[in-house]
Design an enzyme around this catalytic site. Structure first.
Site: not given
Ligand code: AMP
Length: 394
Positions: A7, A85, A174, A235, A379
């Site tokens: 990743n 990923r 996601h 965010r 994940e």
């Protein structure tokens, strides 16, 4: 039979070697602070942590250091593939794909949509191909799971040429996590794989929610970029876009800087003025810090509104799934959010919530239909399983 999962983020490379069948993790780690004098490679093997300095290492050096480490640990012989990923697959990928020159070209075409993430993802692919020339490489896209959204969910009410000429639409992110926890939730609840209506809430540093109907994502909160949707660590989530022009003029700064502040200085951090970390926010709120309390309140309120909105495309709710660092661990966030959603027929079970639902298959509500449950995401395991599946087919 292991898979190396990579990743490559903008300033770090996370990696893990996982057996996709037993879910056993041989090693996992992170090369972080890339480019800085204090860059390091940190890993965990059989519960033991270790680290090695890699001063000023960039992505490429970090990946080579990971390759060397796996050689030293004797883990390369068992590898059957490398899973990457990839953050933005645009509309080009609706599932995981074996990496080919055509796939690389398509990921390159998506760079304007994911300018911070796709370039390091591509470095990861290139270096891994060099380090492990005989192994199949597989791309697993954050956006792919949401490609089943209908036009009514992904089309923004803006000039249609923006979609046609510039690919401006909702993509969602996601996806690997939403797909993983939705699948796990079926095992835990006994819902039919063919017929179910779930809302999944991935609440980490980045947060997004999705409506999943019969295994397919039908709507989600993140959009063209991961800025849209619910409030996050740094965010803002969805805000009036006119804020950008207004604040740019007021501060005499370029709009790009204001957009940057919406990404990096807003959310829990912006409102509290304290931290982007939910643990710090909860502690400070409990001690009476007003803005931390407000940040917590807004987080749960906006989250609950978004979760309720996602029941619209489903028409009915079987289960609400909490995952991610906050979703899996924050008793307070789950309790408050479920309280807001009482009208859907959800009532928190305080004891089950305090123990993250562990004694009753993740369930944290009194009711069984609908229910709210906690499902730890993984994940890396999902990427390893996809990679093994594609490697087997070759
Ligand atoms: P992730 O990006 O999935 O690692 O999640 C990171 C977020 O999870 C941060 O905001 C952490 O504060 C939050 N988190 C982790 N553990 C807890 C906890 N015990 N209580 C509240 N928030 C937590």
């Amino acid at each position: 039979m292991d898979v190396l999962v990579l990743n490559c983020g903008s300033s770090s490379v996370k990696f893990a070697v996982i057996d996709p069948v037993s879910s056993q993790e041989e090693v996992s780690g992170i090369a972080q602070r890339l480019g800085a004098p204090e860059a390091s490679l940190d890993w965990k093997r059989h519960g033991k942590k270790d680290t090695r300095p890699t001063p000023r290492a960039g992505h490429e050096e970090a990946l080579r250091a990971i390759g060397n480490l796996l050689n030293e640990l004797g883990l390369t012989d068992e590898l059957i593939g490398v899973g990457h990923r990839v953050v933005h697959g645009g509309s080009k990928f609706s599932g995981s794909m074996a990496i080919t020159p055509e796939v690389i070209a398509m990921v390159e075409e998506c760079i304007p949509l994911g300018p911070l993430h796709n370039p390091p993802n591509l470095v990861g692919i290139r270096v891994a191909q060099e380090l492990f020339p005989g192994l199949p490489q597989v791309g697993v896209f954050d956006t792919a799971f949401h490609q089943t959204m209908p036009p009514v969910a992904y089309t923004y009410p803006v000039p249609h040429e923006w979609l046609e000429a510039h690919s401006v639409r909702r993509y969602g992110f996601h996806g690997t996590s939403h797909r993983f926890v939705a699948k796990q939730a079926l095992h835990l609840t006994g819902l039919s794989p063919e017929k179910h209506r779930l809302v999944t809430a991935h609440l980490g540093n980045g947060c997004s929610c999705a409506a999943v109907r019969d295994g397919k994502s039908v709507d989600t909160t993140m959009g063209l970029t991961p800025l849209e949707g619910v409030m996050m660590g740094t965010r803002s989530g969805s805000v009036d876009p006119a804020i950008i022009d207004h604040v740019a003029k007021a501060l005499g700064k370029p709009e790009r800087e204001i957009l940057d502040a919406l990404n990096k200085k807003s959310g829990l951090l912006g409102v509290s003025g304290l931290s982007n970390d939910m643990r710090t926010i909860e502690d400070a709120a409990a001690r009476g810090h007003e803005r931390a309390r407000l940040a917590f309140d807004i987080f749960c309120y906006v989250l609950a509104k978004s979760l309720a909105a996602l029941v619209v495309p489903l028409g009915h709710l079987d289960a609400l799934v909490f995952t991610g660092g906050i979703g899996e661990n924050s008793v307070a966030v789950r309790a408050r959010t479920v309280e807001h959603l009482g009208f859907l027929g959800l009532t928190i079970d305080p004891h089950a919530n305090a123990t993250h639902g562990r004694s009753q298959n993740g369930r944290i509500t009194e009711e069984i239909r609908p229910q709210a449950l906690v499902v730890p995401t993984n994940e890396e395991l999902m990427i390893a399983q996809d990679t093994a599946e594609i490697a087997r087919r070759r």
